[in-house]
Design a protein around this motif. Structure first.
Motif, PDB file in Angstrom:
ATOM      1  N   TYR A  30      10.504  13.876 -10.486  1.00  0.00           N
ATOM      2  CA  TYR A  30      11.115  13.604  -9.168  1.00  0.00           C
ATOM      3  C   TYR A  30      12.574  13.209  -9.323  1.00  0.00           C
ATOM      4  CZ  TYR A  30      12.561  10.845  -5.166  1.00  0.00           C
ATOM      5  OH  TYR A  30      13.279  10.319  -4.117  1.00  0.00           O
ATOM      6  N   MET A  31      12.837  12.300 -10.266  1.00  0.00           N
ATOM      7  CA  MET A  31      14.201  11.805 -10.434  1.00  0.00           C
ATOM      8  C   MET A  31      15.157  12.912 -10.856  1.00  0.00           C
ATOM      9  SD  MET A  31      15.849   9.112 -13.028  1.00  0.00           S
ATOM     10  CE  MET A  31      16.310  10.528 -14.002  1.00  0.00           C
ATOM     11  N   GLY A  32      14.749  13.725 -11.828  1.00  0.00           N
ATOM     12  CA  GLY A  32      15.600  14.812 -12.299  1.00  0.00           C
ATOM     13  C   GLY A  32      15.871  15.832 -11.211  1.00  0.00           C
ATOM     14  N   THR A  33      14.836  16.176 -10.454  1.00  0.00           N
ATOM     15  CA  THR A  33      15.004  17.145  -9.366  1.00  0.00           C
ATOM     16  C   THR A  33      15.911  16.594  -8.280  1.00  0.00           C
ATOM     17  OG1 THR A  33      12.778  18.003  -9.794  1.00  0.00           O
ATOM     18  CG2 THR A  33      13.788  18.565  -7.681  1.00  0.00           C
ATOM     19  N   ASP A  34      15.720  15.318  -7.926  1.00  0.00           N
ATOM     20  CA  ASP A  34      16.530  14.692  -6.880  1.00  0.00           C
ATOM     21  C   ASP A  34      18.003  14.680  -7.247  1.00  0.00           C
ATOM     22  OD1 ASP A  34      16.970  13.061  -4.454  1.00  0.00           O
ATOM     23  OD2 ASP A  34      17.392  11.472  -5.889  1.00  0.00           O
ATOM     24  N   VAL A  35      18.319  14.263  -8.465  1.00  0.00           N
ATOM     25  CA  VAL A  35      19.714  14.188  -8.893  1.00  0.00           C
ATOM     26  C   VAL A  35      20.334  15.577  -8.997  1.00  0.00           C
ATOM     27  CG1 VAL A  35      21.248  13.519 -10.784  1.00  0.00           C
ATOM     28  CG2 VAL A  35      19.419  11.978 -10.064  1.00  0.00           C
ATOM     29  N   LEU A  36      19.577  16.514  -9.553  1.00  0.00           N
ATOM     30  CA  LEU A  36      20.130  17.860  -9.746  1.00  0.00           C
ATOM     31  C   LEU A  36      20.422  18.548  -8.414  1.00  0.00           C
ATOM     32  CD1 LEU A  36      20.919  19.994 -11.854  1.00  0.00           C
ATOM     33  CD2 LEU A  36      18.587  20.887 -11.681  1.00  0.00           C
ATOM     34  N   THR A  37      19.513  18.404  -7.451  1.00  0.00           N
ATOM     35  CA  THR A  37      19.720  19.080  -6.170  1.00  0.00           C
ATOM     36  C   THR A  37      20.851  18.467  -5.355  1.00  0.00           C
ATOM     37  OG1 THR A  37      17.971  17.685  -5.213  1.00  0.00           O
ATOM     38  CG2 THR A  37      17.355  19.898  -5.962  1.00  0.00           C
ATOM     39  N   ARG A  38      21.241  17.252  -5.679  1.00  0.00           N
ATOM     40  CA  ARG A  38      22.370  16.648  -4.981  1.00  0.00           C
ATOM     41  C   ARG A  38      23.663  17.410  -5.245  1.00  0.00           C
ATOM     42  NH1 ARG A  38      22.098  11.451  -2.911  1.00  0.00           N
ATOM     43  NH2 ARG A  38      20.059  10.470  -3.096  1.00  0.00           N
ATOM     44  N   ASN A  39      23.853  17.799  -6.497  1.00  0.00           N
ATOM     45  CA  ASN A  39      25.066  18.547  -6.841  1.00  0.00           C
ATOM     46  C   ASN A  39      24.828  19.285  -8.155  1.00  0.00           C
ATOM     47  OD1 ASN A  39      27.625  19.559  -7.265  1.00  0.00           O
ATOM     48  ND2 ASN A  39      28.676  17.657  -6.755  1.00  0.00           N
ATOM     49  N   PRO A  40      24.196  20.463  -8.098  1.00  0.00           N
ATOM     50  CA  PRO A  40      23.845  21.164  -9.341  1.00  0.00           C
ATOM     51  C   PRO A  40      25.051  21.656 -10.131  1.00  0.00           C
ATOM     52  CG  PRO A  40      23.402  22.531  -7.416  1.00  0.00           C
ATOM     53  CD  PRO A  40      23.747  21.178  -6.897  1.00  0.00           C
ATOM     54  N   ARG A  41      26.228  21.684  -9.502  1.00  0.00           N
ATOM     55  CA  ARG A  41      27.409  22.173 -10.220  1.00  0.00           C
ATOM     56  C   ARG A  41      28.109  21.087 -11.032  1.00  0.00           C
ATOM     57  NH1 ARG A  41      30.736  24.932  -5.464  1.00  0.00           N
ATOM     58  NH2 ARG A  41      30.128  22.941  -4.525  1.00  0.00           N
ATOM     59  N   LYS A  42      27.717  19.852 -10.828  1.00  0.00           N
ATOM     60  CA  LYS A  42      28.381  18.753 -11.512  1.00  0.00           C
ATOM     61  C   LYS A  42      27.703  18.476 -12.848  1.00  0.00           C
ATOM     62  CE  LYS A  42      30.958  14.772  -9.924  1.00  0.00           C
ATOM     63  NZ  LYS A  42      31.172  13.855  -8.776  1.00  0.00           N
ATOM     64  N   VAL A  43      28.508  18.333 -13.892  1.00  0.00           N
ATOM     65  CA  VAL A  43      27.986  18.155 -15.248  1.00  0.00           C
ATOM     66  C   VAL A  43      27.132  16.896 -15.339  1.00  0.00           C
ATOM     67  CG1 VAL A  43      28.634  17.748 -17.663  1.00  0.00           C
ATOM     68  CG2 VAL A  43      29.891  19.422 -16.292  1.00  0.00           C
ATOM     69  N   GLU A  44      27.584  15.795 -14.703  1.00  0.00           N
ATOM     70  CA  GLU A  44      26.830  14.548 -14.781  1.00  0.00           C
ATOM     71  C   GLU A  44      25.419  14.717 -14.233  1.00  0.00           C
ATOM     72  OE1 GLU A  44      29.892  15.004 -13.685  1.00  0.00           O
ATOM     73  OE2 GLU A  44      31.050  13.159 -13.574  1.00  0.00           O
ATOM     74  N   HIS A  45      25.285  15.468 -13.144  1.00  0.00           N
ATOM     75  CA  HIS A  45      23.962  15.683 -12.549  1.00  0.00           C
ATOM     76  C   HIS A  45      23.068  16.507 -13.480  1.00  0.00           C
ATOM     77  CE1 HIS A  45      24.784  14.347  -8.287  1.00  0.00           C
ATOM     78  NE2 HIS A  45      25.979  14.276  -8.843  1.00  0.00           N
ATOM     79  N   ARG A  46      23.662  17.506 -14.096  1.00  0.00           N
ATOM     80  CA  ARG A  46      22.880  18.343 -15.017  1.00  0.00           C
ATOM     81  C   ARG A  46      22.400  17.533 -16.222  1.00  0.00           C
ATOM     82  NH1 ARG A  46      26.796  23.708 -15.338  1.00  0.00           N
ATOM     83  NH2 ARG A  46      26.622  24.335 -13.136  1.00  0.00           N
ATOM     84  N   LEU A  47      23.254  16.654 -16.728  1.00  0.00           N
ATOM     85  CA  LEU A  47      22.881  15.853 -17.902  1.00  0.00           C
ATOM     86  C   LEU A  47      21.740  14.883 -17.574  1.00  0.00           C
ATOM     87  CD1 LEU A  47      26.440  15.135 -19.355  1.00  0.00           C
ATOM     88  CD2 LEU A  47      24.665  16.582 -20.352  1.00  0.00           C
ATOM     89  N   ILE A  48      21.773  14.289 -16.374  1.00  0.00           N
ATOM     90  CA  ILE A  48      20.674  13.405 -15.995  1.00  0.00           C
ATOM     91  C   ILE A  48      19.381  14.199 -15.848  1.00  0.00           C
ATOM     92  CG2 ILE A  48      19.793  11.918 -14.148  1.00  0.00           C
ATOM     93  CD1 ILE A  48      22.585  10.915 -13.701  1.00  0.00           C
ATOM     94  N   ALA A  49      19.475  15.408 -15.290  1.00  0.00           N
ATOM     95  CA  ALA A  49      18.286  16.258 -15.159  1.00  0.00           C
ATOM     96  C   ALA A  49      17.728  16.602 -16.534  1.00  0.00           C
ATOM     97  CB  ALA A  49      18.629  17.526 -14.386  1.00  0.00           C
ATOM     98  N   LEU A  50      18.622  16.918 -17.510  1.00  0.00           N
ATOM     99  CA  LEU A  50      18.168  17.218 -18.870  1.00  0.00           C
ATOM    100  C   LEU A  50      17.535  15.986 -19.521  1.00  0.00           C
ATOM    101  CD1 LEU A  50      21.057  19.462 -20.250  1.00  0.00           C
ATOM    102  CD2 LEU A  50      18.685  20.134 -19.847  1.00  0.00           C
ATOM    103  N   THR A  51      18.117  14.826 -19.274  1.00  0.00           N
ATOM    104  CA  THR A  51      17.535  13.591 -19.801  1.00  0.00           C
ATOM    105  C   THR A  51      16.117  13.400 -19.267  1.00  0.00           C
ATOM    106  OG1 THR A  51      19.727  12.571 -19.934  1.00  0.00           O
ATOM    107  CG2 THR A  51      17.830  11.087 -19.961  1.00  0.00           C
ATOM    108  N   SER A  52      15.928  13.695 -17.988  1.00  0.00           N
ATOM    109  CA  SER A  52      14.587  13.599 -17.395  1.00  0.00           C
ATOM    110  C   SER A  52      13.623  14.573 -18.062  1.00  0.00           C
ATOM    111  CB  SER A  52      14.665  13.879 -15.891  1.00  0.00           C
ATOM    112  OG  SER A  52      15.512  12.968 -15.243  1.00  0.00           O
TER     113      SER A  52
END
Length: 519
Positions: A30-52
């Protein structure tokens, strides 16, 4: 009875594994999907999704391991659990470096590759038959299959804890560079998360507590990912706050510029693009246009309030009033400048100031300003031991011109004569209109009476040579002149003016109607 106990234990194990592993997996998903969908083009969001995703794989690996015989645990831990764990520190460093803006200062050959150097251990770990970073012996205790900790495990755990603690250095550097209280608070939050997770890893990594799941230190990832998500949500709220003012930015009649600390204009609203038509044609530096004082203020982050300066745009000089404040954009310091065009107001003020000391018709200095300048010139002449001259000029038969051709014609005569007197006096002194048809000029340095006479003849010659036509009528100009010399004829402005007035009227009497000059 025994079958019922076995069945009961099986149901209890399923529930235990669900709570221990599947619920965290759902949280990370849930957390990874939520963060990624907020801004999939931003590197920080992608890294948090990968961490998840990495944490999902860790918990999934443990869930699968407990569904298999204990004999499968060494191989599954060595191939899956340990290698996936190696990925985690690099992702954390990459995220924090990006969040702190370090990527803009790091060489391209280092960023982001340097964060993933530890991944080189993975092929070594896969190909080696020795225990490098994990245990190969496991024991059963209740529903759990616990590893028997050995030297390689403790060494790898210690290296991981030390490596993770280095996050605090990146966070500290980012906090130093933060320019707003909000961003400093975000770095404080991340720092607190790192400290809590590091302590969690140390306590639950070095010590195995019976009854708790094996490798309980990985539950620190729940805390870490929650902190990351909270930081990104708050960070995005800061962005959303800026977006709420986007329309105000675009609709504001004042020119608004977002300028990097180096001077490069990053954004300009439509009003700024209209005011400075060169914006958008090329990458522009504000420092090419403003004075050194404003440049230094921006670079030193000094207050900018009601700062008045001039800027050239479209070949004209604009008077502007600038207010500014400092903000962080993508964790980099910027300044927002509100630039108001006050050219009309400034020119109006200049016009009022000009008319306070000049004649509105002829644009020559008036009596008040002339007397101030004459008194100052007398003081300079006294200091330097120079001779100064005053020449008084009166237009003869001017009333006849007004009566015959009208006041508009008279105004044309006054403007014409004023221009010639002003141009004659400019190189050597100053001219003024005293009022009506009277003019005056002074010569700062008159070496001799002959020099003054030459100046008077030169003025008479110019007026005679440059004819004045008004509505197909040639207007004639008559004038009388009188002169006074400092210090021979007086030591102050009033004395010199009185002497020049007497000599002028003496000329009128001698020449009867005055000097007649056809213009």
């Amino acid at each position: 009875m025994i079958g019922r106990d076995v069945n009961h234990m099986g149901q209890s194990a399923v529930l235990t594994f669900t709570l221990a592993y599947l619920f965290p997996i759902l949280f990370f998903a849930y957390m990874g999907t939520d963060v990624l969908t907020r801004n999939p083009r931003k590197v920080e969001h992608r890294l948090i999704a990968l961490t998840s995703v990495v944490y999902i794989l860790l918990f999934a690996g443990e869930y699968i391991r407990h569904q298999l015989p204990i004999s499968a645990s060494p191989a599954l831990t060595a191939i899956w659990f340990s290698n996936i764990g190696i990925i985690m520190p690099g992702l954390g460093f990459h995220f924090l470096a990006k969040f702190a803006g370090m990527d803009k200062r790091m060489p391209r050959y280092l960023y982001p590759a340097i964060f993933y150097v530890p991944l080189a251990i993975i092929p070594v770990n896969l190909l080696s038959s020795r225990e490098i970073i994990t245990s190969s012996e496991f024991v059963q205790s209740g529903v759990w299959m616990y590893p028997v900790y050995n030297v390689p495990f403790y060494a790898a755990l210690t290296a991981s804890i030390l490596f993770t603690s280095l996050y605090l250095i990146v966070i500290y550097k980012g906090r130093i560079r933060a320019t707003t209280p909000e961003h400093r608070a975000l770095f404080n939050l991340l720092g607190l998360g790192v400290i809590i997770c590091t302590c969690w890893h140390a306590v639950f990594g070095y010590f195995q507590f019976d009854g708790l799941p094996p490798y309980s230190y990985i539950y620190g990832g729940v805390i870490w990912c929650f902190v990351l998500r909270l930081a990104m949500i708050r960070y995005e709220f800061l962005d959303f706050a800026a977006k709420r003012y986007e329309k105000l930015f675009n609709l504001n009649p004042a020119a608004i510029l977002l300028v990097e600390r180096s001077g490069w204009i990053k954004e300009a609203n439509p009003s700024a693009r209209r005011l400075f038509d060169w914006i958008g044609e090329r990458k522009c530096s504000l420092f090419e246009l403003v004075d050194q004082d404003l440049r230094k203020r921006i670079q030193d982050e000094q207050p900018i309030k009601d700062y008045e300066t001039t800027i050239h745009s479209s070949g004209q000089r604009l008077y502007v009033l600038i207010d500014g404040d400092y903000v962080a954009v993508d964790n980099e310091p910027h300044v927002i400048l509100i630039v108001r065009d006050i050219t009309e107001r400034k020119e109006g003020q200049e016009q009022i100031r000009f008319l306070a000391f000049h004649d509105s018709l002829t644009r020559l200095p008036n009596r008040r300003y002339f007397y101030e300048q004459l008194q100052e010139a007398i003081g300079n002449a006294e200091r330097d031991g120079l001779r100064l001259a005053v020449i008084l000029i009166d237009l003869d038969r001017f009333k006849e011109t007004n009566d015959k051709y009208g006041h508009e014609a008279g105004d044309e005569v006054l403007r014409h004569v004023a221009r010639l007197i002003g141009e004659t006096a400019a190189p050597v002194g100053m001219a003024a209109r005293l009022g009506g048809d009277e003019f005056v000029l002074f010569i700062r340095h008159a070496p001799s009476p002959a020099f003054v006479e030459e100046m008077m003849h030169r003025l008479q010659w110019r007026i005679a040579e440059e004819e004045l036509w008004y509505r197909d009528q040639l207007l004639s100009v008559y004038m009388s002149l009188g002169a006074a010399l400092y210090p021979e004829d007086g030591s102050d402005a009033d004395a010199l003016m009185m002497h020049a007035d007497k000599t002028m009227y003496r000329m009128k009497r001698d020449n009867r109607a005055g000097s007649r000059v056809k213009s």
